[in-house]
Design a protein around this motif. Structure first.
Motif, PDB file in Angstrom:
ATOM      1  N   ASP A  44       0.829  -1.203   0.000  1.00  0.00           N
ATOM      2  CA  ASP A  44       0.000   0.000   0.000  1.00  0.00           C
ATOM      3  C   ASP A  44       0.865   1.255   0.000  1.00  0.00           C
ATOM      4  O   ASP A  44       1.931   1.289   0.623  1.00  0.00           O
ATOM      5  CB  ASP A  44      -0.914   0.019   1.225  1.00  0.00           C
ATOM      6  N   GLU A  45       0.384   2.275  -0.673  1.00  0.00           N
ATOM      7  CA  GLU A  45       1.112   3.537  -0.786  1.00  0.00           C
ATOM      8  C   GLU A  45       1.409   4.140   0.588  1.00  0.00           C
ATOM      9  O   GLU A  45       2.528   4.618   0.835  1.00  0.00           O
ATOM     10  CB  GLU A  45       0.286   4.525  -1.624  1.00  0.00           C
ATOM     11  N   GLU A  46       0.455   4.104   1.490  1.00  0.00           N
ATOM     12  CA  GLU A  46       0.650   4.691   2.823  1.00  0.00           C
ATOM     13  C   GLU A  46       1.724   3.931   3.607  1.00  0.00           C
ATOM     14  O   GLU A  46       2.497   4.540   4.352  1.00  0.00           O
ATOM     15  CB  GLU A  46      -0.679   4.706   3.596  1.00  0.00           C
ATOM     16  N   ASP A  47       1.765   2.604   3.451  1.00  0.00           N
ATOM     17  CA  ASP A  47       2.788   1.818   4.145  1.00  0.00           C
ATOM     18  C   ASP A  47       4.182   2.146   3.610  1.00  0.00           C
ATOM     19  O   ASP A  47       5.153   2.193   4.373  1.00  0.00           O
ATOM     20  CB  ASP A  47       2.511   0.325   3.986  1.00  0.00           C
ATOM     21  N   LEU A  48       4.277   2.365   2.305  1.00  0.00           N
ATOM     22  CA  LEU A  48       5.567   2.719   1.720  1.00  0.00           C
ATOM     23  C   LEU A  48       6.002   4.108   2.195  1.00  0.00           C
ATOM     24  O   LEU A  48       7.173   4.323   2.520  1.00  0.00           O
ATOM     25  CB  LEU A  48       5.482   2.691   0.196  1.00  0.00           C
ATOM     26  N   LYS A  49       5.068   5.053   2.245  1.00  0.00           N
ATOM     27  CA  LYS A  49       5.381   6.396   2.742  1.00  0.00           C
ATOM     28  C   LYS A  49       5.855   6.339   4.194  1.00  0.00           C
ATOM     29  O   LYS A  49       6.802   7.029   4.582  1.00  0.00           O
ATOM     30  CB  LYS A  49       4.145   7.298   2.647  1.00  0.00           C
ATOM     31  N   LEU A  50       5.207   5.501   4.999  1.00  0.00           N
ATOM     32  CA  LEU A  50       5.572   5.366   6.409  1.00  0.00           C
ATOM     33  C   LEU A  50       6.981   4.791   6.552  1.00  0.00           C
ATOM     34  O   LEU A  50       7.774   5.255   7.373  1.00  0.00           O
ATOM     35  CB  LEU A  50       4.553   4.466   7.117  1.00  0.00           C
ATOM     36  N   TYR A  51       7.294   3.779   5.736  1.00  0.00           N
ATOM     37  CA  TYR A  51       8.637   3.189   5.768  1.00  0.00           C
ATOM     38  C   TYR A  51       9.694   4.232   5.407  1.00  0.00           C
ATOM     39  O   TYR A  51      10.714   4.370   6.102  1.00  0.00           O
ATOM     40  CB  TYR A  51       8.727   2.014   4.799  1.00  0.00           C
ATOM     41  N   LYS A  52       9.453   5.010   4.341  1.00  0.00           N
ATOM     42  CA  LYS A  52      10.416   6.022   3.911  1.00  0.00           C
ATOM     43  C   LYS A  52      10.583   7.094   4.982  1.00  0.00           C
ATOM     44  O   LYS A  52      11.678   7.597   5.209  1.00  0.00           O
ATOM     45  CB  LYS A  52       9.962   6.636   2.588  1.00  0.00           C
ATOM     46  N   SER A  53       9.488   7.432   5.641  1.00  0.00           N
ATOM     47  CA  SER A  53       9.554   8.433   6.702  1.00  0.00           C
ATOM     48  C   SER A  53      10.400   7.941   7.873  1.00  0.00           C
ATOM     49  O   SER A  53      11.222   8.674   8.421  1.00  0.00           O
ATOM     50  CB  SER A  53       8.145   8.776   7.183  1.00  0.00           C
ATOM     51  N   LYS A  54      10.224   6.678   8.242  1.00  0.00           N
ATOM     52  CA  LYS A  54      11.008   6.105   9.340  1.00  0.00           C
ATOM     53  C   LYS A  54      12.485   6.050   9.002  1.00  0.00           C
ATOM     54  O   LYS A  54      13.337   6.292   9.846  1.00  0.00           O
ATOM     55  CB  LYS A  54      10.499   4.699   9.666  1.00  0.00           C
ATOM     56  N   MET A  55      12.801   5.716   7.756  1.00  0.00           N
ATOM     57  CA  MET A  55      14.196   5.618   7.325  1.00  0.00           C
ATOM     58  C   MET A  55      14.863   6.983   7.226  1.00  0.00           C
ATOM     59  O   MET A  55      16.068   7.114   7.352  1.00  0.00           O
ATOM     60  CB  MET A  55      14.295   4.916   5.971  1.00  0.00           C
ATOM     61  N   ARG A  56      14.044   8.008   7.032  1.00  0.00           N
ATOM     62  CA  ARG A  56      14.585   9.354   6.881  1.00  0.00           C
ATOM     63  C   ARG A  56      14.947   9.984   8.218  1.00  0.00           C
ATOM     64  O   ARG A  56      15.841  10.812   8.319  1.00  0.00           O
ATOM     65  CB  ARG A  56      13.548  10.232   6.169  1.00  0.00           C
ATOM     66  N   MET A  57      14.297   9.584   9.274  1.00  0.00           N
ATOM     67  CA  MET A  57      14.484  10.227  10.578  1.00  0.00           C
ATOM     68  C   MET A  57      15.907  10.192  11.107  1.00  0.00           C
ATOM     69  O   MET A  57      16.420  11.197  11.582  1.00  0.00           O
ATOM     70  CB  MET A  57      13.521   9.632  11.608  1.00  0.00           C
ATOM     71  N   PRO A  58      16.655   9.054  11.045  1.00  0.00           N
ATOM     72  CA  PRO A  58      18.004   9.040  11.603  1.00  0.00           C
ATOM     73  C   PRO A  58      18.971   9.960  10.874  1.00  0.00           C
ATOM     74  O   PRO A  58      20.006  10.306  11.396  1.00  0.00           O
ATOM     75  CB  PRO A  58      18.439   7.577  11.430  1.00  0.00           C
ATOM     76  N   GLN A  59      18.632  10.363   9.633  1.00  0.00           N
ATOM     77  CA  GLN A  59      19.546  11.195   8.873  1.00  0.00           C
ATOM     78  C   GLN A  59      19.412  12.670   9.214  1.00  0.00           C
ATOM     79  O   GLN A  59      20.214  13.479   8.787  1.00  0.00           O
ATOM     80  CB  GLN A  59      19.298  11.006   7.371  1.00  0.00           C
ATOM     81  N   GLN A  60      18.386  13.045   9.983  1.00  0.00           N
ATOM     82  CA  GLN A  60      18.163  14.441  10.264  1.00  0.00           C
ATOM     83  C   GLN A  60      19.012  14.892  11.431  1.00  0.00           C
ATOM     84  O   GLN A  60      18.969  14.335  12.526  1.00  0.00           O
ATOM     85  CB  GLN A  60      16.688  14.686  10.589  1.00  0.00           C
ATOM     86  N   ALA A  61      19.816  15.927  11.192  1.00  0.00           N
ATOM     87  CA  ALA A  61      20.651  16.471  12.248  1.00  0.00           C
ATOM     88  C   ALA A  61      19.847  17.476  13.058  1.00  0.00           C
ATOM     89  O   ALA A  61      18.894  18.084  12.554  1.00  0.00           O
ATOM     90  CB  ALA A  61      21.865  17.160  11.649  1.00  0.00           C
ATOM     91  N   PRO A  62      20.181  17.696  14.339  1.00  0.00           N
ATOM     92  CA  PRO A  62      19.504  18.719  15.121  1.00  0.00           C
ATOM     93  C   PRO A  62      19.637  20.080  14.439  1.00  0.00           C
ATOM     94  O   PRO A  62      20.594  20.325  13.707  1.00  0.00           O
ATOM     95  CB  PRO A  62      20.267  18.691  16.461  1.00  0.00           C
ATOM     96  N   ARG A  63      18.682  20.939  14.654  1.00  0.00           N
ATOM     97  CA  ARG A  63      18.695  22.252  14.029  1.00  0.00           C
ATOM     98  C   ARG A  63      19.987  22.995  14.347  1.00  0.00           C
ATOM     99  O   ARG A  63      20.491  22.949  15.475  1.00  0.00           O
ATOM    100  CB  ARG A  63      17.496  23.056  14.531  1.00  0.00           C
ATOM    101  N   HIS A  64      20.529  23.696  13.351  1.00  0.00           N
ATOM    102  CA  HIS A  64      21.779  24.462  13.442  1.00  0.00           C
ATOM    103  C   HIS A  64      23.004  23.582  13.636  1.00  0.00           C
ATOM    104  O   HIS A  64      24.071  24.053  13.996  1.00  0.00           O
ATOM    105  CB  HIS A  64      21.729  25.492  14.577  1.00  0.00           C
ATOM    106  N   GLU A  65      22.887  22.274  13.438  1.00  0.00           N
ATOM    107  CA  GLU A  65      24.021  21.369  13.622  1.00  0.00           C
ATOM    108  C   GLU A  65      24.224  20.534  12.373  1.00  0.00           C
ATOM    109  O   GLU A  65      23.289  19.988  11.804  1.00  0.00           O
ATOM    110  CB  GLU A  65      23.757  20.438  14.808  1.00  0.00           C
ATOM    111  N   LYS A  66      25.480  20.443  11.893  1.00  0.00           N
ATOM    112  CA  LYS A  66      25.783  19.643  10.713  1.00  0.00           C
ATOM    113  C   LYS A  66      25.725  18.165  11.061  1.00  0.00           C
ATOM    114  O   LYS A  66      26.043  17.777  12.189  1.00  0.00           O
ATOM    115  CB  LYS A  66      27.187  19.975  10.180  1.00  0.00           C
TER     116      LYS A  66
END
Length: 308
Positions: A44-66
């Protein structure tokens, strides 16, 4: 994507830019829910979006931090390698690198030019790119020299690909080359700024003296090869620029127009990483996996193309 509520395994593989085996593995591990419709598995499209969202989270750095790349880590911190690029060869490299460094690399899916700028800003360690320069007839070197000016680097070939134009099955519009894209009966679907396919199109139009405003659909944007091929195959566009491997997944025909050099760049201050990646790209196992994919040639894989 809003036009469909579910995807086949092949479509999921195209959207994630990984092999079908990788998708089956993710399903088996329970990371992507799937179900059967007859003999076919669907996601399902929503399940794929949820998976991509979960995988994207660890790559986000805290604001103002590289992000903590391998050259910005403080003493005692665990090394994290960040690989930026959209091709399936980078997913394969990531798997091999994980075995070598005993740490899972983070994946970013930025386009070639944007990835190179991110490297300049210290936001990634390995960048893949396929940027054509019509003035010199070279791939990648002119762009890397300009953007990484003052930074010692090494450019290594990952694979050679065929690039060209996606057309509908049977090529009903009889499209043969770049010049056909200015025809009034042809509408294209384009890629985002900073992507290698967009740069290739712009360079070829410039050589022919064709203004972007004279190309129908130039401002209709999608963000990956698979989406371009899919829109063409569904008749939403007559043509689009991309790499050969996505034509089959997107159910489109393909007109090869140029042999594309798909390279990766690593800064020389990351010498250990550079040596490890060069060994992987030169290995029989890496080349064997890539050579099985449509439109990939490993004759230069692992070869140093340019270094400062």
């Amino acid at each position: 994507m809003s036009e469909v509520s579910s995807y086949t395994i092949e479509e999921v593989a195209g959207l994630l830019k990984v092999s079908k085996l990788t998708v089956y593995d993710l399903i088996k591990k329970g990371m992507i829910p799937a179900y059967r419709v007859g003999r076919q598995m669907r996601v399902d499209e929503e399940d794929l979006k949820l998976y991509k969202s979960k995988m994207r989270m660890p790559q986000q750095a805290p604001r103002h931090e590289k992000p903590k790349t391998s050259d910005t880590l403080q003493s005692g911190e665990k090394e994290t390698v960040i690989i930026s690029g959209q091709d399936v060869s980078m997913d394969l490299l990531s798997k091999h690198l994980e075995k070598a460094i005993k740490e899972t690399p983070l994946r970013k899916y930025s386009g070639s030019l944007n990835s190179l700028i991110e490297m300049y800003r210290g936001q990634c360690d390995i960048v893949s790119l396929h940027l054509y320069d019509a003035e010199t007839g070279q791939y990648n070197i002119p762009y890397v020299k300009r953007i990484l000016s003052g930074e010692p680097f090494c450019l290594i070939n990952a694979v050679i690909r065929q690039a060209g134009i996606y057309v509908q099955k049977g090529n009903p519009q009889n499209i043969q080359g770049w010049e056909d894209l200015k025809r009034t009966d042809i509408r294209i679907v384009n890629r985002e700024k900073g992507s290698g396919a967009r740069v290739l199109l712009d360079e070829q139009l410039g050589v022919l003296g064709i203004k972007p405003s004279g190309v129908k659909g130039y401002n209709d944007i999608v963000t990956d090869h698979f989406s371009v091929a899919s829109q063409v195959s569904r008749g939403q566009a007559d043509a689009g620029v991309g790499a050969q491997h996505a034509a089959h997944m997107g159910n489109a025909d393909f007109i090869p127009l140029i042999e594309e050099q798909y390279d990766i760049v690593i800064l020389k201050k990351n010498q250990k990483l550079l040596d490890t990646v060069t060994d992987i790209l030169s290995s029989k196992e890496y080349k064997s996996h890539l050579s099985q994919l449509n439109g990939y040639d490993t004759k230069m894989s692992g070869r140093i193309v340019y270094e400062t």
